[in-house]
Scaffold this motif. Structure first.
Motif, PDB file in Angstrom:
ATOM      1  N   ALA A 178       0.775  -1.099  -0.020  1.00  0.00           N
ATOM      2  CA  ALA A 178       0.061  -0.113   0.172  1.00  0.00           C
ATOM      3  C   ALA A 178       0.795   1.314   0.064  1.00  0.00           C
ATOM      4  N   ALA A 179       1.801   1.310   0.927  1.00  0.00           N
ATOM      5  CA  ALA A 179       2.868   2.476   0.869  1.00  0.00           C
ATOM      6  C   ALA A 179       3.499   2.835  -0.526  1.00  0.00           C
ATOM      7  N   VAL A 180       3.745   1.705  -1.356  1.00  0.00           N
ATOM      8  CA  VAL A 180       4.364   1.996  -2.614  1.00  0.00           C
ATOM      9  C   VAL A 180       3.380   2.455  -3.659  1.00  0.00           C
ATOM     10  N   PHE A 181       2.030   1.780  -3.664  1.00  0.00           N
ATOM     11  CA  PHE A 181       1.274   1.871  -4.811  1.00  0.00           C
ATOM     12  C   PHE A 181       0.070   3.099  -4.657  1.00  0.00           C
ATOM     13  N   THR A 182      -0.285   3.248  -3.469  1.00  0.00           N
ATOM     14  CA  THR A 182      -1.152   4.233  -3.093  1.00  0.00           C
ATOM     15  C   THR A 182      -0.768   5.553  -3.685  1.00  0.00           C
ATOM     16  N   PRO A 183       0.382   6.229  -3.468  1.00  0.00           N
ATOM     17  CA  PRO A 183       0.796   7.392  -3.809  1.00  0.00           C
ATOM     18  C   PRO A 183       0.661   7.679  -5.568  1.00  0.00           C
ATOM     19  N   LEU A 184       1.069   6.526  -6.060  1.00  0.00           N
ATOM     20  CA  LEU A 184       0.853   6.264  -7.488  1.00  0.00           C
ATOM     21  C   LEU A 184      -0.539   6.496  -7.970  1.00  0.00           C
ATOM     22  N   VAL A 185      -1.350   5.711  -7.364  1.00  0.00           N
ATOM     23  CA  VAL A 185      -2.798   5.871  -8.022  1.00  0.00           C
ATOM     24  C   VAL A 185      -3.253   7.274  -7.664  1.00  0.00           C
ATOM     25  N   LEU A 186      -2.928   7.856  -6.638  1.00  0.00           N
ATOM     26  CA  LEU A 186      -3.602   9.063  -6.229  1.00  0.00           C
ATOM     27  C   LEU A 186      -2.923  10.230  -7.098  1.00  0.00           C
ATOM     28  N   LEU A 187      -1.665  10.132  -7.655  1.00  0.00           N
ATOM     29  CA  LEU A 187      -0.943  11.089  -8.573  1.00  0.00           C
ATOM     30  C   LEU A 187      -1.910  10.887 -10.055  1.00  0.00           C
ATOM     31  N   TYR A 188      -1.904   9.662 -10.296  1.00  0.00           N
ATOM     32  CA  TYR A 188      -2.717   9.490 -11.726  1.00  0.00           C
ATOM     33  C   TYR A 188      -4.125   9.879 -11.675  1.00  0.00           C
ATOM     34  N   GLN A 189      -4.768   9.687 -10.665  1.00  0.00           N
ATOM     35  CA  GLN A 189      -6.318  10.044 -10.514  1.00  0.00           C
ATOM     36  C   GLN A 189      -6.288  11.337 -10.544  1.00  0.00           C
ATOM     37  N   GLY A 190      -5.441  12.308  -9.842  1.00  0.00           N
ATOM     38  CA  GLY A 190      -5.328  13.503  -9.669  1.00  0.00           C
ATOM     39  C   GLY A 190      -5.132  14.235 -11.198  1.00  0.00           C
ATOM     40  N   TRP A 191      -4.236  13.776 -11.628  1.00  0.00           N
ATOM     41  CA  TRP A 191      -3.738  14.122 -13.152  1.00  0.00           C
ATOM     42  C   TRP A 191      -4.981  14.194 -14.155  1.00  0.00           C
ATOM     43  N   THR A 192      -5.742  12.984 -13.927  1.00  0.00           N
ATOM     44  CA  THR A 192      -6.980  12.818 -14.738  1.00  0.00           C
ATOM     45  C   THR A 192      -7.824  13.876 -14.791  1.00  0.00           C
ATOM     46  N   TYR A 193      -8.187  14.441 -13.214  1.00  0.00           N
ATOM     47  CA  TYR A 193      -9.074  15.199 -12.884  1.00  0.00           C
ATOM     48  C   TYR A 193      -8.638  16.768 -13.406  1.00  0.00           C
ATOM     49  N   TRP A 194      -7.313  16.807 -13.459  1.00  0.00           N
ATOM     50  CA  TRP A 194      -6.607  18.161 -13.780  1.00  0.00           C
ATOM     51  C   TRP A 194      -7.041  18.331 -15.533  1.00  0.00           C
TER      52      TRP A 194
END
Length: 342
Positions: A302-318
């Motif tokens: 979770a510590a490795v992949f959660t930030p990556l998912v958040l960054l990708y989804q945030g980029w999508t909304y942007w």
């Protein structure tokens, strides 16, 4: 704090993220038959969530998977006892996804109208049923000494659970109306704000009754603090909506969901599913958890992949942050097909 406590918090965060994001998703689906006046406006509403709705559902998959891995007894009791309502939610989510993808494949009036009705009902039913399910989880259900749910379907449709369903339905629809006002231009934007104002008042009354009932039944000091945050955020969202500050209104309506879900989990802890038959039969973060090794391994992943998912989804909304209106919808996408002469 032990690892099973950490994973209870993480699962609460995952469910909170899901309801925050999928909440306005469901709300937009309901509003396609409530707010939109014609096919072009329904297409505008659908396009506001078109790039993000499937990403929002990743939070549900992650929350379910985390529950299965971190608390297998919780998962087993929940999905066996709540089998029918959860199956109905799953069917709705499948049909809803198909409806989004297939609605525009043909221009015939009957084809498009059928898929539009599917979007409405498969948004409304899960929005209601998630509230029913979580109300039962928090309030407690009939669990025996073998950790099995021994009640019936009718036991899940009690007044408290139905009220919980009405709260999530109205809150998600309010959240969707605020999102529609944030993402659209023109007349539909104005009407979305007006709809949000009316829905917000109904939501405030229902939510205050439901959350106060929860607090009186099993609340703590922390859950009371979350209740206050949820109520104040909802009132703030109503004020911001009235002042046409859509960004603040959406942020505060989202904070309302965060506060309400946090309140439920805080009232639930340290149980994960209380038993109404005997408190000794309740599932807790201790007796329902996986082994320490499993939890440790999950924490690293979770510590490795959660930030990556958040960054990708945030980029999508942007990327898809711009407003849209009827003028952005090609006429061919919402015009009925011409009649075929025989």
């Amino acid at each position: 704090m032990q690892l099973h406590d950490v994973w209870f918090v993480l699962i609460a965060v995952l469910w909170t993220g899901y309801f925050f994001l999928e909440g306005f998703d469901f709300g937009i689906g309901v509003l396609t038959r409530v707010l939109a006046r014609d096919r072009a406006e329904r297409r505008v509403l659908i396009n506001t969530i078109g790039p993000v709705w499937d990403g929002n559902e990743v939070w549900l998959l992650t929350a379910g998977g985390a529950t299965f891995a971190a608390f297998p007894d919780w998962y087993a009791t929940l999905f066996s006892g709540f089998y029918l309502p959860l199956l109905l939610i799953l069917v709705c989510l499948i049909v809803r996804g198909v409806a989004f993808e297939y609605r525009h494949k043909r221009a015939e009036e009957r084809w498009q109208r059928g898929w539009e009705h599917a979007i409405f009902w498969t948004s409304l039913l899960p929005a209601f049923l998630w509230g029913v399910a979580f109300a039962n989880i928090v309030h407690g259900v009939a669990i025996d000494a073998q950790k099995n749910y021994v009640g019936g379907l009718g036991d899940l449709l009690n007044p408290y659970a139905i009220l919980g369903g009405l709260v999530t339905l109205t809150l998600f629809t309010f959240h969707g109306a605020v999102f529609a006002a944030l993402k659209t231009v023109g007349d539909i934007r104005v009407r979305a704000r007006a709809t949000a104002g009316r829905l917000g008042l109904v939501t405030a009354v229902l939510a205050l009754v439901f959350l106060s009932w929860t607090q009186a039944h099993q609340g703590t000091g922390w859950s009371l603090a979350a209740l206050v945050v949820a109520v104040l955020a909802l009132l703030g969202a109503l004020v911001a909506n009235r002042l046409a500050r859509e960004g603040w209104a959406f942020t505060l309506s989202g904070l309302t969901i965060v506060g309400a879900v946090a309140m439920l989990f805080l009232a639930l802890f340290p149980d994960v599913m209380p038993s109404t038959l005997d408190p000794a039969y309740s599932l807790t973060v201790t007796n329902a958890a996986s082994s320490p090794y499993t939890l440790k391994l999950m924490t690293v992943v979770a510590a490795v992949f959660t930030p990556l998912v958040l960054l990708y989804q945030g980029w999508t909304y942007w990327v898809f942050r711009k407003r849209i209106g009827v003028q952005h919808i090609p006429a061919a996408e919402h015009a009925p097909a011409p009649a075929v002469e025989g």
